[in-house]
Design a protein around this motif. Structure first.
Motif, PDB file in Angstrom:
ATOM      1  N   TRP A  44       0.832  -1.193   0.000  1.00 24.86           N
ATOM      2  CA  TRP A  44       0.000   0.000   0.000  1.00 24.86           C
ATOM      3  C   TRP A  44       0.870   1.247   0.000  1.00 24.86           C
ATOM      4  O   TRP A  44       2.045   1.201   0.366  1.00 24.86           O
ATOM      5  CB  TRP A  44      -0.978   0.019   1.174  1.00 24.86           C
ATOM      6  CG  TRP A  44      -0.392  -0.056   2.558  1.00 24.86           C
ATOM      7  CD1 TRP A  44      -0.169  -1.179   3.298  1.00 24.86           C
ATOM      8  CD2 TRP A  44       0.030   1.043   3.378  1.00 24.86           C
ATOM      9  NE1 TRP A  44       0.349  -0.850   4.513  1.00 24.86           N
ATOM     10  CE2 TRP A  44       0.481   0.496   4.605  1.00 24.86           C
ATOM     11  CE3 TRP A  44       0.053   2.424   3.206  1.00 24.86           C
ATOM     12  CZ2 TRP A  44       0.958   1.287   5.644  1.00 24.86           C
ATOM     13  CZ3 TRP A  44       0.540   3.225   4.231  1.00 24.86           C
ATOM     14  CH2 TRP A  44       0.982   2.651   5.437  1.00 24.86           C
ATOM     15  N   THR A  46       0.388   5.716   0.468  1.00 23.67           N
ATOM     16  CA  THR A  46      -0.426   6.909   0.665  1.00 23.67           C
ATOM     17  C   THR A  46       0.474   8.133   0.692  1.00 23.67           C
ATOM     18  O   THR A  46       1.666   8.036   1.025  1.00 23.67           O
ATOM     19  CB  THR A  46      -1.248   6.819   1.974  1.00 23.67           C
ATOM     20  OG1 THR A  46      -2.160   7.924   2.033  1.00 23.67           O
ATOM     21  CG2 THR A  46      -0.360   6.822   3.202  1.00 23.67           C
ATOM     22  N   ARG A 131      -4.351   3.502   8.479  1.00 23.30           N
ATOM     23  CA  ARG A 131      -5.272   2.738   7.630  1.00 23.30           C
ATOM     24  C   ARG A 131      -6.644   2.550   8.271  1.00 23.30           C
ATOM     25  O   ARG A 131      -7.500   1.849   7.724  1.00 23.30           O
ATOM     26  CB  ARG A 131      -4.660   1.373   7.294  1.00 23.30           C
ATOM     27  CG  ARG A 131      -3.438   1.454   6.390  1.00 23.30           C
ATOM     28  CD  ARG A 131      -2.884   0.072   6.097  1.00 23.30           C
ATOM     29  NE  ARG A 131      -2.384  -0.565   7.307  1.00 23.30           N
ATOM     30  CZ  ARG A 131      -2.279  -1.886   7.467  1.00 23.30           C
ATOM     31  NH1 ARG A 131      -2.657  -2.703   6.501  1.00 23.30           N
ATOM     32  NH2 ARG A 131      -1.803  -2.392   8.594  1.00 23.30           N
ATOM     33  N   SER A 168     -10.339   3.186  -2.213  1.00 26.52           N
ATOM     34  CA  SER A 168      -9.280   2.658  -3.072  1.00 26.52           C
ATOM     35  C   SER A 168      -9.454   1.158  -3.180  1.00 26.52           C
ATOM     36  O   SER A 168      -9.536   0.467  -2.155  1.00 26.52           O
ATOM     37  CB  SER A 168      -7.889   2.991  -2.495  1.00 26.52           C
ATOM     38  OG  SER A 168      -6.858   2.449  -3.307  1.00 26.52           O
ATOM     39  N   LEU A 173     -10.700   4.071   3.126  1.00 28.13           N
ATOM     40  CA  LEU A 173      -9.457   4.407   3.835  1.00 28.13           C
ATOM     41  C   LEU A 173      -9.512   5.870   4.276  1.00 28.13           C
ATOM     42  O   LEU A 173     -10.158   6.698   3.632  1.00 28.13           O
ATOM     43  CB  LEU A 173      -8.252   4.174   2.922  1.00 28.13           C
ATOM     44  CG  LEU A 173      -7.991   2.696   2.619  1.00 28.13           C
ATOM     45  CD1 LEU A 173      -7.252   2.535   1.307  1.00 28.13           C
ATOM     46  CD2 LEU A 173      -7.216   2.053   3.761  1.00 28.13           C
ATOM     47  N   SER A 175      -9.012   9.721   4.826  1.00 29.17           N
ATOM     48  CA  SER A 175      -8.464  10.856   4.082  1.00 29.17           C
ATOM     49  C   SER A 175      -8.164  12.032   5.009  1.00 29.17           C
ATOM     50  O   SER A 175      -7.342  12.883   4.681  1.00 29.17           O
ATOM     51  CB  SER A 175      -9.431  11.304   2.986  1.00 29.17           C
ATOM     52  OG  SER A 175     -10.675  11.713   3.536  1.00 29.17           O
ATOM     53  N   LEU A 190      -4.701  12.918   3.862  1.00 30.51           N
ATOM     54  CA  LEU A 190      -4.132  11.940   2.938  1.00 30.51           C
ATOM     55  C   LEU A 190      -4.898  12.019   1.623  1.00 30.51           C
ATOM     56  O   LEU A 190      -6.061  11.645   1.542  1.00 30.51           O
ATOM     57  CB  LEU A 190      -4.229  10.540   3.549  1.00 30.51           C
ATOM     58  CG  LEU A 190      -3.583  10.412   4.943  1.00 30.51           C
ATOM     59  CD1 LEU A 190      -3.883   9.048   5.542  1.00 30.51           C
ATOM     60  CD2 LEU A 190      -2.087  10.665   4.872  1.00 30.51           C
ATOM     61  N   SER A 192      -4.191  10.628  -1.401  1.00 28.43           N
ATOM     62  CA  SER A 192      -4.211   9.502  -2.338  1.00 28.43           C
ATOM     63  C   SER A 192      -3.862   8.206  -1.627  1.00 28.43           C
ATOM     64  O   SER A 192      -3.096   8.202  -0.659  1.00 28.43           O
ATOM     65  CB  SER A 192      -3.233   9.738  -3.497  1.00 28.43           C
ATOM     66  OG  SER A 192      -1.887   9.683  -3.051  1.00 28.43           O
ATOM     67  N   TRP A 193      -4.450   7.123  -2.122  1.00 28.48           N
ATOM     68  CA  TRP A 193      -4.174   5.783  -1.621  1.00 28.48           C
ATOM     69  C   TRP A 193      -4.045   4.832  -2.799  1.00 28.48           C
ATOM     70  O   TRP A 193      -4.767   4.967  -3.792  1.00 28.48           O
ATOM     71  CB  TRP A 193      -5.322   5.286  -0.723  1.00 28.48           C
ATOM     72  CG  TRP A 193      -5.282   5.744   0.686  1.00 28.48           C
ATOM     73  CD1 TRP A 193      -5.947   6.828   1.203  1.00 28.48           C
ATOM     74  CD2 TRP A 193      -4.575   5.145   1.766  1.00 28.48           C
ATOM     75  NE1 TRP A 193      -5.688   6.939   2.543  1.00 28.48           N
ATOM     76  CE2 TRP A 193      -4.856   5.907   2.922  1.00 28.48           C
ATOM     77  CE3 TRP A 193      -3.745   4.024   1.872  1.00 28.48           C
ATOM     78  CZ2 TRP A 193      -4.315   5.584   4.162  1.00 28.48           C
ATOM     79  CZ3 TRP A 193      -3.214   3.714   3.111  1.00 28.48           C
ATOM     80  CH2 TRP A 193      -3.500   4.500   4.240  1.00 28.48           C
ATOM     81  N   GLU A 194      -3.121   3.866  -2.668  1.00 27.23           N
ATOM     82  CA  GLU A 194      -3.014   2.765  -3.624  1.00 27.23           C
ATOM     83  C   GLU A 194      -2.827   1.479  -2.833  1.00 27.23           C
ATOM     84  O   GLU A 194      -2.011   1.424  -1.929  1.00 27.23           O
ATOM     85  CB  GLU A 194      -1.832   2.967  -4.583  1.00 27.23           C
ATOM     86  CG  GLU A 194      -1.983   4.159  -5.515  1.00 27.23           C
ATOM     87  CD  GLU A 194      -0.800   4.299  -6.450  1.00 27.23           C
ATOM     88  OE1 GLU A 194      -0.045   3.313  -6.603  1.00 27.23           O
ATOM     89  OE2 GLU A 194      -0.610   5.403  -6.991  1.00 27.23           O
TER      90      GLU A 194
END
Length: 198
Positions: A44, A46, A131, A168, A173, A175, A190, A192-194
């Protein structure tokens, strides 16, 4: 006047339509599913910003956090003495590098970060809190919303409040969140998340 009332009613109804209805399942059941789904994501990333407030200092840093299995890397850029700090760790320990070329190694990431920046961050458990999870093997109190997401989490002398969420890979998740600890307040945004798997 009737036209104005009609427009106001339309706006109110449109706002209601954008709010997803609460699920018809218990919040704790939804949370348990979320925990299981996140456990299956061993990669992951962020990025965002974090304001750090102490009785003697107030700074804002940008951050980029990446984890792959037991390996992780956190880049923090802000008004530190060296301008930027990179932490890179695994099960054996953590290496800290600064923008001016200094490098150090320790077992405890929190102590190493405190030595170089003066900020006491709960690095051992922050990866879970960021998270939206309580840290394992530690007592905690938590309140969930109707969707099984934490609204508040109290653990290890810290109070965490989750005020924004993003999606995501089908998972919710954080932000926006605030963390209040001993003589320190953190406000994280936050953007962005992947998520993924190896």
């Amino acid at each position: 006047m009737r036209i104005l009332l009609f427009l106001l009613l339309a706006i109110v109804l449109a706002g209601c339509a954008t709010q997803p209805p609460p699920p018809d399942r218990p919040a704790d059941e939804l949370f348990a599913e979320r925990v299981q789904a996140l456990a299956a994501k061993d990669r992951w990333q962020t990025s965002g910003r974090m304001a750090i407030n102490t009785p003697s200092d107030n700074v804002t840093v940008s951050l980029d956090w990446r984890e792959t299995g037991e390996s992780w890397r956190l880049d923090m850029r802000g008004p530190f003495g060296s301008g930027a700090v990179q932490l890179q760790g695994n099960a054996q320990g953590v290496t800290l590098r600064t923008a001016d070329g200094r490098e150090d190694f320790a077992v405890d990431a929190g102590e190493l970060l405190y030595h170089y920046t003066g900020y006491q961050l709960p690095m051992a458990v922050l990866r879970d809190w960021v998270r939206g999870l309580p840290a394992a093997d530690h007592d905690h109190e938590m309140e969930l919303d109707d969707h099984g997401r934490p609204q508040s989490l109290d653990q290890l002398g810290w109070s965490i409040r989750y005020t924004g969420w993003t999606e995501s890979d089908g998972l919710q998740l954080p932000s926006r969140m605030t963390l209040d600890g001993p003589d320190i307040n953190l406000r994280a945004s936050l953007r962005s998340w992947e998520l993924g798997r190896d």
